[in-house]
Design an enzyme around this catalytic site. Structure first.
Site, PDB file in Angstrom:
ATOM      1  N   VAL A 232       0.890  -1.084   0.481  1.00  0.00           N
ATOM      2  CA  VAL A 232       0.260   0.060   0.049  1.00  0.00           C
ATOM      3  C   VAL A 232       0.976   1.229   0.336  1.00  0.00           C
ATOM      4  O   VAL A 232       0.289   2.303  -1.191  1.00  0.00           O
ATOM      5  CB  VAL A 232      -0.792  -0.026   1.455  1.00  0.00           C
TER       6      VAL A 232
ATOM      7  N   ALA B  33      10.006   6.805   5.852  1.00  0.00           N
ATOM      8  CA  ALA B  33      10.922   6.318   6.488  1.00  0.00           C
ATOM      9  C   ALA B  33      10.290   4.404   6.448  1.00  0.00           C
ATOM     10  O   ALA B  33       9.360   4.154   5.919  1.00  0.00           O
ATOM     11  CB  ALA B  33       9.518   6.711   8.267  1.00  0.00           C
TER      12      ALA B  33
ATOM     13  N   GLU C  18      -9.777   6.057   6.600  1.00  0.00           N
ATOM     14  CA  GLU C  18     -10.972   4.925   5.556  1.00  0.00           C
ATOM     15  C   GLU C  18     -10.668   4.052   5.538  1.00  0.00           C
ATOM     16  O   GLU C  18     -11.364   2.734   5.622  1.00  0.00           O
ATOM     17  CB  GLU C  18     -11.082   6.491   4.449  1.00  0.00           C
TER      18      GLU C  18
ATOM     19  N   GLY D  43     -10.823  -1.404   3.019  1.00  0.00           N
ATOM     20  CA  GLY D  43      -9.932  -0.971   1.981  1.00  0.00           C
ATOM     21  C   GLY D  43     -10.651  -0.218   1.374  1.00  0.00           C
ATOM     22  O   GLY D  43     -10.943   0.998   1.741  1.00  0.00           O
TER      23      GLY D  43
ATOM     24  N   GLY E  10      -1.898 -15.122  -3.719  1.00  0.00           N
ATOM     25  CA  GLY E  10      -1.789 -14.199  -2.649  1.00  0.00           C
ATOM     26  C   GLY E  10      -2.705 -13.584  -2.207  1.00  0.00           C
ATOM     27  O   GLY E  10      -2.125 -12.283  -1.133  1.00  0.00           O
TER      28      GLY E  10
ATOM     29  N   ASP F 239      -9.248 -10.753  12.234  1.00  0.00           N
ATOM     30  CA  ASP F 239      -9.156  -9.783  11.022  1.00  0.00           C
ATOM     31  C   ASP F 239     -10.723  -8.254  11.015  1.00  0.00           C
ATOM     32  O   ASP F 239     -10.483  -7.501  10.972  1.00  0.00           O
ATOM     33  CB  ASP F 239      -8.435  -9.859   9.631  1.00  0.00           C
TER      34      ASP F 239
ATOM     35  N   LYS G 237     -12.220  -4.767  12.617  1.00  0.00           N
ATOM     36  CA  LYS G 237     -13.019  -4.210  11.604  1.00  0.00           C
ATOM     37  C   LYS G 237     -13.973  -4.102  12.374  1.00  0.00           C
ATOM     38  O   LYS G 237     -14.535  -2.582  12.392  1.00  0.00           O
ATOM     39  CB  LYS G 237     -13.294  -4.920  10.366  1.00  0.00           C
TER      40      LYS G 237
ATOM     41  N   GLY H 115      -5.756  -5.143  -1.548  1.00  0.00           N
ATOM     42  CA  GLY H 115      -4.789  -4.201  -2.718  1.00  0.00           C
ATOM     43  C   GLY H 115      -4.284  -3.335  -2.678  1.00  0.00           C
ATOM     44  O   GLY H 115      -5.200  -2.170  -1.895  1.00  0.00           O
TER      45      GLY H 115
END
Length: 438
Positions: free
Chosen positions: A17, A46, A130, A135, A188, A202, A206, A307
Site C-alpha cells: 500500500v 521511513a 478510511e 479497504g 496471494g 481481522d 474491523k 489490494g
C-alpha cells in the site's frame, strides 16, 4: 499551476500500500493539489531497510530510516507500517508535533483507538482511517459524516476478502476448505499463516472500529465475539444451498433495546445469509457493508476490500481531507464516545440457529429432541429429515436432521445445543450456524 501552500507529507512504510501511495502522490501531485487546495510534498518515506526490493520504482533519496525526524517536520503523517509498535509511538509523536495522521492500521485502532483519538483531541488534530475498515470501500466517512444526523441500528458486513474468496469458491465448486485455502495462498489472497483471516481476528478488529464509530462508544477488541471459518465443510455449504442460504463470515454490529436500556452487540462468525440478500451476492475477494439506519433505511457499500492500489485510493482520499482541514484552519473533529453504551455478550442477542444432527432412525427420537429444545424455550421452525441407510443393510439406519429454530436468545439456543450433544437420542451434532439477514 496555482501557487498553493505547501504541506509536507511523511510516509511511514513502503509495502504494497505504502509504495502505491508514494507513487500516486508523485505522479498526480498537480491534480491532488487542485483537489486539496495545497501542494502535497512527499517529504520522505521511513523504512527499516532503504535497499529492500519494492514493487514500485521510487526515488531512492526519499527513503530514510530516521522516522522521528521525518515525522516531527511533517504536516501530515501517513502510517502504513502495520502492527502495534513502533506504529503507535510514531502516530503519537506526529499528533504531538501538530500533524494530522492518516492510517490504515486496523489492529492499532482496534486496540489503542481511544488513546490515539484522545491524543489528537488534546492538540486539535485529526486522525483519518478510511482504509482501516474495508479497504477501498468508503464506509468511515458515511458513518462519521453522512449519517451523523441519523441513528445507526445495525451494521452487517463482509469485511475480510480472504474468507469470502474461500467460502465463495466452496459454494460455487463444492470444494473443501483446505483445498481452497491452499489455492488462496498460491494466488496471494491468503498469507502463509492465514490465522488472522480464517479465525476471524481481522474481521473482529474491523467490527470494533465500525461499532465504535456507528454507536459513539469505545468498543474494546476483547468485547467482540469471534468465530472463524475453519469448521465450515463442503457438506455444510451444500445444506445451506439446499435451504436457500449461502455461508458468509459476517461482522455484525447491532443496537439492542430502546431508550435508557440500550446496549450494543459486536460479533463475528460464519452465518447463513439468504441467497437473495445483497450480502449473499458478494463474490470473490470483495467486501460489502450493509447499514441499517432509522431514517435513511438500508444502505449498501460494496467493492474491493484489499489490494495495494485500491487501498491507496482510500488513503489518498484521507490525505486530501487532512490537507483541506489544514487550509481551512481550526481544530479537528474528534471521535465521539458520548453514548458510552454497554457492550453485551453474545448470549443476549436474539437470533435463530440451524442445527444439523445425526440421530438413530427410530421411534421417539424426534419427540425427545423437540423436548430437549423446548426445555429452554426454543421452538422448531423447520425440520428436514434424511435417512442414511446402514452400510450392511441390516438395519440401524441413521437419520440426518436439519432443524431451523425460531428466534431466541443466543444463550438459550447454545444451552439447547449442549443438551442435544449430551443426549442419548443424538449420535452427533454435525454443525450449528446462526441465520442473519432475514
Amino acid at each position: 499551476m496555482t501557487d498553493y501552500r505547501r504541506l509536507r507529507v511523511a510516509l511511514l512504510g513502503a509495502g504494497a500500500v505504502g509504495s502505491q501511495v508514494a507513487s500516486l502522490l508523485l505522479r498526480h501531485g498537480d491534480e491532488l493539489a487542485d483537489r486539496a487546495g495545497a501542494h502535497l510534498e512527499l517529504a520522505g518515506i521511513a523504512v527499516r531497510d532503504v535497499d529492500a526490493p519494492r514493487d514500485v520504482d521510487l526515488p531512492r533519496e526519499l527513503f530514510t530510516t530516521d522516522a522521528e525526524t521525518l515525522i516531527t517536520g511533517a504536516d501530515i503523517v501517513i502510517e502504513l507500517m502495520g502492527g502495534i509498535e513502533p506504529a503507535r509511538s510514531h502516530i503519537l509523536l506526529g499528533l504531538g508535533s501538530g500533524a494530522d495522521v492518516v492510517t490504515a492500521n486496523k489492529a492499532l485502532l482496534a486496540t489503542h483507538g481511544p488513546e490515539i483519538f484522545d491524543a489528537a483531541g488534546r492538540v486539535g488534530a485529526s486522525v483519518y482511517y478510511e482504509a482501516a475498515a474495508a479497504g477501498a470501500i468508503p464506509i468511515i466517512r458515511p458513518l462519521r459524516d453522512s449519517l451523523a444526523g441519523d441513528r445507526v441500528v445495525r451494521i452487517m458486513g463482509i469485511v475480510n476478502g480472504t474468507t469470502n474468496y474461500i467460502l465463495d469458491r466452496m459454494d460455487g465448486e463444492g470444494a473443501d476448505f483446505a483445498d481452497v485455502l491452499a489455492d488462496a495462498q498460491r494466488l496471494g489472497y491468503a498469507e502463509a499463516d492465514p490465522t488472522a483471516d480464517v479465525e476471524g481476528y481481522d474481521a473482529a478488529q474491523k467490527a470494533a472500529i465500525l461499532a465504535s464509530l456507528a454507536f459513539h462508544t469505545a468498543v474494546p477488541l476483547d468485547a467482540v465475539h469471534r468465530e472463524g471459518i475453519t469448521t465450515v465443510t463442503a457438506d455444510m455449504i451444500e445444506e445451506a444451498r439446499e435451504a436457500g442460504f449461502v455461508i458468509k463470515l459476517l461482522a455484525v454490529c447491532e443496537r439492542l433495546g430502546n431508550g435508557g436500556d440500550e446496549s450494543i452487540s459486536v460479533r463475528v462468525y460464519p452465518a447463513l445469509v439468504p441467497r437473495d440478500h445483497p450480502l449473499g451476492a458478494v463474490h470473490g475477494a470483495n467486501n460489502a457493508v450493509f447499514v441499517e439506519a432509522e431514517a435513511a433505511g438500508s444502505l449498501m457499500f460494496y467493492g474491493a476490500g484489499a489490494g495495494g492500489v485500491q487501498t491507496a485510493s482510500a488513503v489518498l482520499g484521507d490525505v486530501v481531507s487532512a490537507a483541506r482541514r489544514h487550509i481551512a484552519g481550526g481544530t479537528g473533529v474528534g471521535e465521539s464516545t458520548r453514548a458510552n453504551l454497554p457492550v453485551v455478550s453474545i448470549g443476549h442477542v436474539l437470533t435463530r440457529y440451524q442445527i444439523t444432527l445425526e440421530v438413530s432412525d427410530e421411534a421417539g427420537v424426534l419427540a425427545a429432541i423437540a423436548g430437549l429444545l423446548s426445555e429452554g424455550g426454543v421452538s422448531v421452525a423447520t425440520l428436514v429429515q434424511t435417512v442414511i441407510p446402514a452400510e450392511d443393510g441390516a438395519g440401524g439406519d441413521t437419520a440426518r436432521l436439519i432443524i431451523g429454530t425460531h428466534r431466541a436468545t443466543d444463550s438459550a439456543l447454545s444451552a439447547a445445543v449442549d443438551r442435544l450433544a449430551a443426549s442419548d437420542a443424538v449420535e452427533r451434532v454435525v454443525s450449528v450456524l446462526r441465520v442473519e439477514g432475514e
